[in-house]
Design a protein around this motif. Structure first.
Motif, PDB file in Angstrom:
ATOM      1  N   GLY A  70      55.551 -10.726  47.761  1.00  0.00           N
ATOM      2  CA  GLY A  70      56.243  -9.779  46.907  1.00  0.00           C
ATOM      3  C   GLY A  70      55.455  -9.126  45.803  1.00  0.00           C
ATOM      4  O   GLY A  70      55.978  -8.239  45.128  1.00  0.00           O
ATOM      5  N   TYR A  71      54.187  -9.515  45.571  1.00  0.00           N
ATOM      6  CA  TYR A  71      53.460  -8.887  44.475  1.00  0.00           C
ATOM      7  C   TYR A  71      53.230  -7.404  44.760  1.00  0.00           C
ATOM      8  O   TYR A  71      52.678  -7.043  45.796  1.00  0.00           O
ATOM      9  CB  TYR A  71      52.121  -9.596  44.241  1.00  0.00           C
ATOM     10  CG  TYR A  71      51.318  -9.003  43.103  1.00  0.00           C
ATOM     11  CD1 TYR A  71      51.810  -9.016  41.796  1.00  0.00           C
ATOM     12  CD2 TYR A  71      50.084  -8.420  43.331  1.00  0.00           C
ATOM     13  CE1 TYR A  71      51.086  -8.466  40.754  1.00  0.00           C
ATOM     14  CE2 TYR A  71      49.342  -7.867  42.281  1.00  0.00           C
ATOM     15  CZ  TYR A  71      49.859  -7.896  40.992  1.00  0.00           C
ATOM     16  OH  TYR A  71      49.127  -7.349  39.953  1.00  0.00           O
ATOM     17  N   ARG A  75      60.799  -2.564  46.794  1.00  0.00           N
ATOM     18  CA  ARG A  75      61.943  -3.170  47.462  1.00  0.00           C
ATOM     19  C   ARG A  75      63.243  -2.394  47.249  1.00  0.00           C
ATOM     20  O   ARG A  75      63.401  -1.699  46.246  1.00  0.00           O
ATOM     21  CB  ARG A  75      62.166  -4.593  46.917  1.00  0.00           C
ATOM     22  CG  ARG A  75      61.045  -5.575  47.183  1.00  0.00           C
ATOM     23  CD  ARG A  75      61.279  -6.848  46.406  1.00  0.00           C
ATOM     24  NE  ARG A  75      60.463  -7.966  46.877  1.00  0.00           N
ATOM     25  CZ  ARG A  75      60.465  -9.166  46.307  1.00  0.00           C
ATOM     26  NH1 ARG A  75      61.242  -9.399  45.262  1.00  0.00           N
ATOM     27  NH2 ARG A  75      59.695 -10.131  46.792  1.00  0.00           N
ATOM     28  N   TYR A  78      66.979  -4.371  44.622  1.00  0.00           N
ATOM     29  CA  TYR A  78      67.604  -4.156  43.313  1.00  0.00           C
ATOM     30  C   TYR A  78      68.502  -2.914  43.272  1.00  0.00           C
ATOM     31  O   TYR A  78      68.946  -2.514  42.204  1.00  0.00           O
ATOM     32  CB  TYR A  78      66.500  -4.010  42.248  1.00  0.00           C
ATOM     33  CG  TYR A  78      65.370  -4.984  42.460  1.00  0.00           C
ATOM     34  CD1 TYR A  78      65.543  -6.335  42.186  1.00  0.00           C
ATOM     35  CD2 TYR A  78      64.141  -4.563  42.955  1.00  0.00           C
ATOM     36  CE1 TYR A  78      64.526  -7.246  42.404  1.00  0.00           C
ATOM     37  CE2 TYR A  78      63.110  -5.460  43.171  1.00  0.00           C
ATOM     38  CZ  TYR A  78      63.306  -6.799  42.902  1.00  0.00           C
ATOM     39  OH  TYR A  78      62.299  -7.702  43.115  1.00  0.00           O
ATOM     40  N   ASN A  93      61.761  -0.572  41.061  1.00  0.00           N
ATOM     41  CA  ASN A  93      61.847  -1.276  42.348  1.00  0.00           C
ATOM     42  C   ASN A  93      60.521  -1.881  42.802  1.00  0.00           C
ATOM     43  O   ASN A  93      60.396  -2.304  43.950  1.00  0.00           O
ATOM     44  CB  ASN A  93      62.397  -0.342  43.435  1.00  0.00           C
ATOM     45  CG  ASN A  93      61.521   0.879  43.652  1.00  0.00           C
ATOM     46  OD1 ASN A  93      60.447   1.014  43.069  1.00  0.00           O
ATOM     47  ND2 ASN A  93      61.978   1.784  44.521  1.00  0.00           N
ATOM     48  N   HIS A  95      57.933  -4.891  42.442  1.00  0.00           N
ATOM     49  CA  HIS A  95      57.970  -6.292  42.010  1.00  0.00           C
ATOM     50  C   HIS A  95      56.617  -6.715  41.436  1.00  0.00           C
ATOM     51  O   HIS A  95      55.577  -6.496  42.049  1.00  0.00           O
ATOM     52  CB  HIS A  95      58.336  -7.164  43.220  1.00  0.00           C
ATOM     53  CG  HIS A  95      58.676  -8.565  42.887  1.00  0.00           C
ATOM     54  ND1 HIS A  95      57.858  -9.627  43.196  1.00  0.00           N
ATOM     55  CD2 HIS A  95      59.760  -9.093  42.271  1.00  0.00           C
ATOM     56  CE1 HIS A  95      58.422 -10.748  42.800  1.00  0.00           C
ATOM     57  NE2 HIS A  95      59.582 -10.457  42.237  1.00  0.00           N
ATOM     58  N   ASP A  99      57.343 -14.179  44.678  1.00  0.00           N
ATOM     59  CA  ASP A  99      58.557 -14.952  44.900  1.00  0.00           C
ATOM     60  C   ASP A  99      58.284 -16.041  45.922  1.00  0.00           C
ATOM     61  O   ASP A  99      57.588 -15.817  46.921  1.00  0.00           O
ATOM     62  CB  ASP A  99      59.680 -14.060  45.435  1.00  0.00           C
ATOM     63  CG  ASP A  99      60.299 -13.185  44.356  1.00  0.00           C
ATOM     64  OD1 ASP A  99      60.238 -13.566  43.168  1.00  0.00           O
ATOM     65  OD2 ASP A  99      60.853 -12.125  44.701  1.00  0.00           O
ATOM     66  N   HIS A 187      60.702 -16.912  40.857  1.00  0.00           N
ATOM     67  CA  HIS A 187      59.901 -15.737  40.500  1.00  0.00           C
ATOM     68  C   HIS A 187      58.803 -16.240  39.577  1.00  0.00           C
ATOM     69  O   HIS A 187      59.075 -16.741  38.482  1.00  0.00           O
ATOM     70  CB  HIS A 187      60.755 -14.686  39.793  1.00  0.00           C
ATOM     71  CG  HIS A 187      59.948 -13.529  39.270  1.00  0.00           C
ATOM     72  ND1 HIS A 187      59.805 -12.347  39.963  1.00  0.00           N
ATOM     73  CD2 HIS A 187      59.229 -13.376  38.121  1.00  0.00           C
ATOM     74  CE1 HIS A 187      59.039 -11.521  39.263  1.00  0.00           C
ATOM     75  NE2 HIS A 187      58.676 -12.127  38.133  1.00  0.00           N
ATOM     76  N   GLN A 189      55.237 -15.203  37.595  1.00  0.00           N
ATOM     77  CA  GLN A 189      54.510 -14.024  37.135  1.00  0.00           C
ATOM     78  C   GLN A 189      53.506 -14.423  36.065  1.00  0.00           C
ATOM     79  O   GLN A 189      53.790 -15.273  35.214  1.00  0.00           O
ATOM     80  CB  GLN A 189      55.499 -12.999  36.576  1.00  0.00           C
ATOM     81  CG  GLN A 189      54.916 -11.657  36.221  1.00  0.00           C
ATOM     82  CD  GLN A 189      56.012 -10.629  35.940  1.00  0.00           C
ATOM     83  OE1 GLN A 189      57.116 -10.730  36.470  1.00  0.00           O
ATOM     84  NE2 GLN A 189      55.717  -9.651  35.118  1.00  0.00           N
ATOM     85  N   VAL A 204      60.064  -6.267  37.291  1.00  0.00           N
ATOM     86  CA  VAL A 204      60.134  -5.132  38.211  1.00  0.00           C
ATOM     87  C   VAL A 204      59.902  -3.869  37.385  1.00  0.00           C
ATOM     88  O   VAL A 204      60.412  -3.758  36.267  1.00  0.00           O
ATOM     89  CB  VAL A 204      61.518  -5.063  38.913  1.00  0.00           C
ATOM     90  CG1 VAL A 204      61.590  -3.882  39.865  1.00  0.00           C
ATOM     91  CG2 VAL A 204      61.810  -6.358  39.652  1.00  0.00           C
TER      92      VAL A 204
END
Length: 232
Positions: A70-71, A75, A78, A93, A95, A99, A187, A189, A204
């Motif tokens: 997901g980096y 997407r 949302y 949107n 990310h 994840d 999540h 980060q 996001v």
């Protein structure tokens, strides 16, 4: 490569466990939730039940326990959350973390030694739910790691500057009712400069802000080494 990215990269030569260590590396599988995944064209993945169904299908079909990725992924996840789609503004949107999708209650492990910077239960729909931010310092460089979508119990007993050692259990994953309408996942980060944020930080962003956020939020895989070519 920035100084922080170099520091993250040299922390380990192999995978750093961030979920329950009893889950073997071979049970991890990549998951594509991007707008480019044609399998999602007929699915409303903003619905947590639909999203969970797709994740379960991916995990079960590959005899896996954790789906990751997901980096910088763009997407549709949302699209029905008011905080991400505001009339007259560009949709957020993209990310900014990684994840790891796994069962609610799965242990979350501190990948590095650090102290609690802040924590908060972000209860707005589409947000993180219970969240912990740790502060770290390596080779004279200070940075932060954020852990979102945790169980409410994960916030109990926390206080500012509480220390966690690398490999220590930090939290557990929350379920959909607690993590504000998402299928259970972590999540994770990395944040270079956190400013005045406490217990929260954007996960996001919109395309127009991508350069700024990408510079401040390096690829978590530099540290975790989950995705190829790092994973064994």
């Amino acid at each position: 490569m920035t100084l922080l990215e170099k520091v993250l990269l040299k922390c380990s030569e192999g995978l750093i466990a961030i979920l329950d260590r009893e889950i073997p590396t071979g049970k991890y599988i990549p998951l594509d939730l991007s707008v480019l995944n044609r399998d999602l064209e007929t699915l409303d993945i903003s619905n947590p039940s639909v999203c969970q169904g797709y994740i379960d299908k991916t995990l079960n079909g590959n005899s896996s326990s954790v789906a990751y990725g997901g980096y910088l992924e763009r997407r549709n996840l949302y699209s029905k959350s008011p905080g991400f789609v505001v009339k007259g503004e560009e949709e957020r949107n993209i990310h900014l973390g990684i994840d790891l999708w796994a069962k609610a209650g799965t242990k979350v492990i501190a990948p590095l030694g650090g102290v609690v910077h802040s924590f908060k239960n972000n209860t707005v729909s589409g947000d993180y739910g219970p969240t912990i931010i740790l502060r770290h310092e390596l080779d004279g460089i200070q940075f932060y790691t954020l852990y979102g979508h945790l169980s409410i119990e994960s916030l109990q007993g926390l206080y500012k500057s509480k220390e966690f050692r690398a490999g220590e259990v930090l939290a557990t994953l929350g379920d959909t009712s607690i993590n504000v309408n998402y299928a259970p996942h972590l999540h994770f980060q990395i944040i270079k400069e956190i400013g005045d944020f406490k217990g929260d930080y954007p996960g996001v962003c919109a395309q127009k802000d991508l350069h700024t956020y990408q510079k401040n939020c390096p690829d978590p895989n530099l540290l975790l080494k989950i995705t190829p070519p790092f994973i064994g």
